[in-house]
Design an enzyme around this catalytic site. Structure first.
Site, mmCIF file in Angstrom:
data_model
loop_
_atom_site.group_PDB
_atom_site.id
_atom_site.type_symbol
_atom_site.label_atom_id
_atom_site.label_comp_id
_atom_site.label_asym_id
_atom_site.label_seq_id
_atom_site.Cartn_x
_atom_site.Cartn_y
_atom_site.Cartn_z
ATOM 1 N N GLN A 142 45.842 67.546 40.341
ATOM 2 C CA GLN A 142 45.843 68.562 39.754
ATOM 3 C C GLN A 142 45.434 69.645 39.711
ATOM 4 O O GLN A 142 44.250 69.582 40.767
ATOM 5 C CB GLN A 142 45.880 68.393 38.505
ATOM 6 C CG GLN A 142 46.983 67.715 37.226
ATOM 7 C CD GLN A 142 47.146 67.794 35.953
ATOM 8 O OE1 GLN A 142 46.210 67.282 34.837
ATOM 9 N NE2 GLN A 142 48.079 68.594 35.153
ATOM 10 N N HIS A 143 45.591 70.460 39.883
ATOM 11 C CA HIS A 143 44.472 71.333 39.962
ATOM 12 C C HIS A 143 45.156 72.420 41.159
ATOM 13 O O HIS A 143 44.078 74.030 41.257
ATOM 14 C CB HIS A 143 43.440 72.041 38.890
ATOM 15 C CG HIS A 143 43.902 70.966 37.548
ATOM 16 N ND1 HIS A 143 44.525 72.120 36.598
ATOM 17 C CD2 HIS A 143 43.098 70.273 36.883
ATOM 18 C CE1 HIS A 143 44.461 71.436 35.150
ATOM 19 N NE2 HIS A 143 43.248 70.070 35.557
ATOM 20 N N ASP A 191 48.733 64.143 38.484
ATOM 21 C CA ASP A 191 48.605 62.764 38.734
ATOM 22 C C ASP A 191 48.278 62.494 37.136
ATOM 23 O O ASP A 191 48.359 60.612 36.392
ATOM 24 C CB ASP A 191 47.025 62.086 39.107
ATOM 25 C CG ASP A 191 45.768 63.442 38.566
ATOM 26 O OD1 ASP A 191 45.826 64.717 37.959
ATOM 27 O OD2 ASP A 191 44.487 63.012 39.877
#
Length: 461
Positions: A41-42, A203
């Site tokens: 992520q991110h 994820d």
């Protein structure tokens, strides 16, 4: 520099090609009808007008943009206003919005060329299909989403940098396909034309699907590089203190999630000091009593997200000459990472998130000793046996769900897809003795005192 973490997206494409190349030799590969992608992520992937990557991706554990995150929150009225209006009481420096503002401020030439911003799994989907799209689960970790309504929040987007709204990919509905495999890529991989590519997921959202957190009551604790604990909710769970991220899931619900930045980071740091192989490391940890004879690890080695301490560092406390051993440090690191997640479990309960059972996943979940530590700390029944790559399994579950929906199956649920794959048949209960539970209650109290004492020592960015 300290606090920076980058990776080139070309490495992800090379890894995907290698993995698919290995699978090509497996029976039935040519019959694949749908693909799902999960990804960290991110991360910020900045693309130019031709879809070319402009700079290495800034990753989830990069904390350089703490100042920019604070500026974005201030621009929308502060944490209380952001919680009221968008369900977002905190904007950690791991989130994508602060990264883009950092690029705008420190790399203006890159920002001027940026025409599209994607998350890592969305970039893989673009490579697979040629279509830039996003989905609410992963997008809720950007800092741009109104999580209650599963849509972009214009004030947060506008506060990031000029023109940010034009850079964001449109959001797909739960179960909607991103597209189909590009014909030239299908030919390269040996797959049929028209293979569906699902929306994909971050994820953690994918791990929820793979581990079974698809209905209230089942929580997942993931022991990967970072540590996460999360559970499915049928309504938004928005923490006014900002400790629990108010994420959406990837199946139309919500996934309140607590995250620490240092799970296997802590154990691998100790293991790298010693040079031990994993089996020897496991034996060393198992050979030390619960509580590590008073050695305590506060595992903030790469900064920390919960509590929000981007400049924090790791500490070992309580060392004596007879306990300054590799085995004691290893046990303390494993316990410290677990106690940090125990605090987040308590916060989820305080927000009325239902937790009847805790399922373990991630690389650290292979360790029998770590399983028992979680069972002693968690306060609920713990089950092991979930695939350590639950995020990849969850991507496959989502692909099956997407394909069946495309085929017109009515009233189809994510749980039905999991059941079709028999994912819960090998789960095993993990037992903890009352003696261990009592001992870890004492260690947890010491850990909380240590964290509270150390917090004022970390500089504010």
């Amino acid at each position: 520099p300290p606090g920076y973490s980058e990776q080139h997206p070309a490495d992800w494409l090379a890894a995907a090609r290698e993995a698919l190349g290995r699978l090509r030799a497996e029976p039935g590969f040519a019959d694949v009808c749908a693909i799902g992608v999960s990804g960290q992520q991110h991360g910020l992937v900045a693309l130019d007008a031709a879809g070319e990557v402009l700079r290495p991706a800034i990753l989830w554990n990069d904390v350089r943009c703490a100042v920019e995150c604070r500026e974005i929150l201030d621009a929308v009225g502060g944490a209380a206003a952001a919680h009221r209006d968008f369900g977002l009481a905190a904007l950690p420096p791991g989130f994508t919005a602060g990264k883009l503002r950092w690029v705008f401020r420190h790399e203006p030439a890159v920002f001027a060329q940026t025409k599209r911003v994607l998350l890592p799994h969305d970039y893989l989907n673009l490579w697979l299909t040629g279509r830039a799209a996003a989905e609410a689960g992963d997008a809720s970790g950007t800092g741009w989403l109104d999580v209650r309504n599963r849509r972009y929040a214009e004030p947060l987007v506008g506060a990031t940098a000029p023109g940010t709204a034009d850079l964001l990919a449109p959001l797909l509905a739960p179960g909607e396909a991103c597209g189909t495999l590009r014909p030239e890529l299908a030919a390269e991989l040996g797959l049929a034309k028209g293979v569906l590519v699902a929306a994909g997921a971050g994820d953690n959202m994918a791990a929820a699907l793979g581990a079974g957190a698809v209905a209230p009551g089942i929580a997942v604790l993931s022991l990967g590089t970072s540590g996460t604990v999360f559970a499915r909710a049928d309504a938004p769970v928005c923490d006014p203190d900002g400790e629990i991220a108010p994420f959406c899931d990837s199946a139309g619900g919500w996934l309140p999630l607590g995250c620490t930045m240092n799970a296997t980071v802590a154990t691998e740091a100790v293991r790298s000091l010693s040079g031990m192989e994993l089996d020897a490391f496991e034996a060393a940890v198992a050979g030390v009593a619960p509580g590590a004879d008073g050695v305590l690890c506060v595992p903030f080695f790469t900064g920390e997200r919960s509590p929000d301490l981007p400049t924090a560092t790791g500490s070992f406390l309580g060392l004596r000459p007879n306990t300054m051993t590799q085995a004691h440090l290893a046990r303390a690191a494993m316990e410290g990472a677990t106690l940090a997640l125990g605090r987040l479990l308590d916060r989820l309960r305080a927000l009325d998130v239902r937790i009847d059972e805790l399922r373990l996943t991630g690389g650290g979940s292979h360790s029998p000793t770590w399983q028992r530590i979680v069972a002693a700390v968690g306060g609920v029944p713990v089950r092991a046996g979930v695939d350590a790559d639950a995020a990849a399994v969850g991507a496959a579950v989502q692909a099956l769900w997407t394909w069946r929906r495309d085929q017109g199956e009515a009233n189809l649920t994510i749980q039905a897809c999991r059941d079709a794959l028999h994912l819960d048949r090998d789960l095993a209960d993990v037992e903890a003795t009352q003696e261990d539970r009592d001992r870890y209650a004492e260690v947890r109290a010491a850990y909380d005192r240590a964290v509270d004492a150390l917090i004022p020592t970390y500089p504010t960015p």
